[in-house]
Design an enzyme around this catalytic site. Structure first.
Site, PDB file in Angstrom:
ATOM      1  N   LYS A  67       8.320   7.678 -12.522  1.00 42.32           N
ATOM      2  CA  LYS A  67       6.875   7.495 -12.454  1.00 42.32           C
ATOM      3  C   LYS A  67       6.047   7.634 -13.935  1.00 42.32           C
ATOM      4  O   LYS A  67       5.086   6.955 -13.923  1.00 42.32           O
ATOM      5  CB  LYS A  67       6.268   8.440 -11.486  1.00 42.32           C
ATOM      6  CG  LYS A  67       6.393   8.093 -10.161  1.00 42.32           C
ATOM      7  CD  LYS A  67       5.647   9.114  -9.145  1.00 42.32           C
ATOM      8  CE  LYS A  67       5.990   8.958  -7.726  1.00 42.32           C
ATOM      9  NZ  LYS A  67       5.062   9.552  -6.725  1.00 42.32           N
ATOM     10  N   ASP A 103      -1.339   7.413  -5.108  1.00 40.20           N
ATOM     11  CA  ASP A 103      -0.949   8.766  -4.547  1.00 40.20           C
ATOM     12  C   ASP A 103      -2.060   9.656  -4.280  1.00 40.20           C
ATOM     13  O   ASP A 103      -2.369  10.054  -3.307  1.00 40.20           O
ATOM     14  CB  ASP A 103       0.153   9.524  -5.460  1.00 40.20           C
ATOM     15  CG  ASP A 103       1.488   8.924  -5.579  1.00 40.20           C
ATOM     16  OD1 ASP A 103       2.057   8.448  -4.325  1.00 40.20           O
ATOM     17  OD2 ASP A 103       2.050   9.222  -6.356  1.00 40.20           O
TER      18      ASP A 103
END
Ligand code: ATR
Length: 282
Positions: A67, A103
């Site tokens: 990520k 997210d």
């Protein structure tokens, strides 16, 4: 235009629930596309990104351990993902790879149906100051939420997070005992740590002894579905939410970026719960 290819890159990736969720949506909305899981080892990320370009893969989700490291390989990064310093969704826009982070917004979207006061009027306590906390904290502040405190085992890491957020929130850092002593102040308490996750299911990040009756308590953990933290909250009369919602909504926001379709999140939740039913130990 042939069938489009999407996927998720990470390592380990075997137990990812994203393929089941997205493939069901492609079928349901009659999108000519397929979603694969791709195991990409840490030192093969560059080759994998070149592969996305060369094979004209239309988009990917990104998970552990890529990520953060993926950022230099992308052509453009949306503002909030750049601030968070992590990307979980890539869109291949005619050869230009654009990175997003869904997210934090996914967490907020999942929380919204349960809140009693608008988030802008809620007093929020975040537990933890790692990657997940960073995404949630920065996105809350980015969307204009002001009253967010952070408590962490290592208080200095909470300080660091607060100091490095460019969006204006009125935040204090607390140690865990300091937070435990003033929990009645908060309308919403969120665990962003992995404390209590399988296999350490008896652990809880903090004692909820002092919460008020109508607190909303959220845990980003979904294995087990009901963590010790949420069990304790329930016993105190709180409204509780596990991490399934965040997982579903981060996926829904990615799906929307790829297809323009805002998908049925109830349907997605059923797929995820079905998958978890098989391997959740709680
Ligand atoms: P993620 O990226 O999933 O958020 P992380 O960056 O490793 O994971 O962050 C883990 C968070 O959980 C941190 O806030 C960490 O606290 P420290 O900053 O003190 O390390 C917290 N955490 C992890 N294990 C913990 C434990 N056993 N007790 C208390 N806090 C813990």
């Amino acid at each position: 235009m042939g069938m489009k290819i999407f996927g998720v890159i990470g390592d380990p990736i075997e137990h990812s629930m994203s393929p089941a969720m997205h493939n069901d949506l492609f079928q349901y909305y009659q999108v000519d596309a397929i979603y694969h899981k791709f195991r990409v080892e840490k030192d093969q990320l560059k080759e994998a990104i070149d592969g996305i370009r060369g094979l004209k893969i239309s988009g990917v989700n990104v998970t552990i351990p890529h990520k953060v490291n993926i950022i230099p390989y992308l052509d453009d990064i949306e503002e909030i993902a750049r601030e968070i310093g992590a990307v979980n969704t890539v869109v291949n826009n005619k050869g230009k790879l654009v990175g997003y982070n869904t997210d934090g917004l996914g967490f907020i979207e999942a929380l919204k149906p349960l809140i009693k006061l608008p988030l802008s009027q809620s007093k929020i306590l975040l537990i933890g100051a790692g990657g997940a906390a960073r995404a949630i904290y920065f996105t809350l502040a980015y969307t204009g939420v002001k009253d967010i405190d952070i408590c962490n085992r290592t208080k200095e890491t909470a300080d660091y997070l607060i100091q490095h957020c460019k969006y204006n929130a009125n935040s204090n850092s607390l140690s865990i005992p300091e937070a435990e002593n003033c929990l009645e102040k908060y309308d919403i308490i969120i665990n962003t740590t992995s404390v209590g996750m399988h296999p350490n299911i008896d652990k809880s990040p903090l004692s909820l002894k002092n919460i008020k009756l109508d607190t909303l308590v959220s845990d980003i953990i979904y294995n087990p579905l009901l963590s010790t933290f949420l069990k304790d909250a329930k016993n105190k009369g709180a409204t509780v939410q596990n991490g399934v919602g965040m997982f579903v909504y981060q996926g829904a926001l990615a799906f929307e970026k790829w297809t323009g379709i805002s998908p049925d999140t109830k349907r997605m939740e059923n797929i995820v719960l079905d998958k978890l039913g098989g391997n959740t130990i709680c």
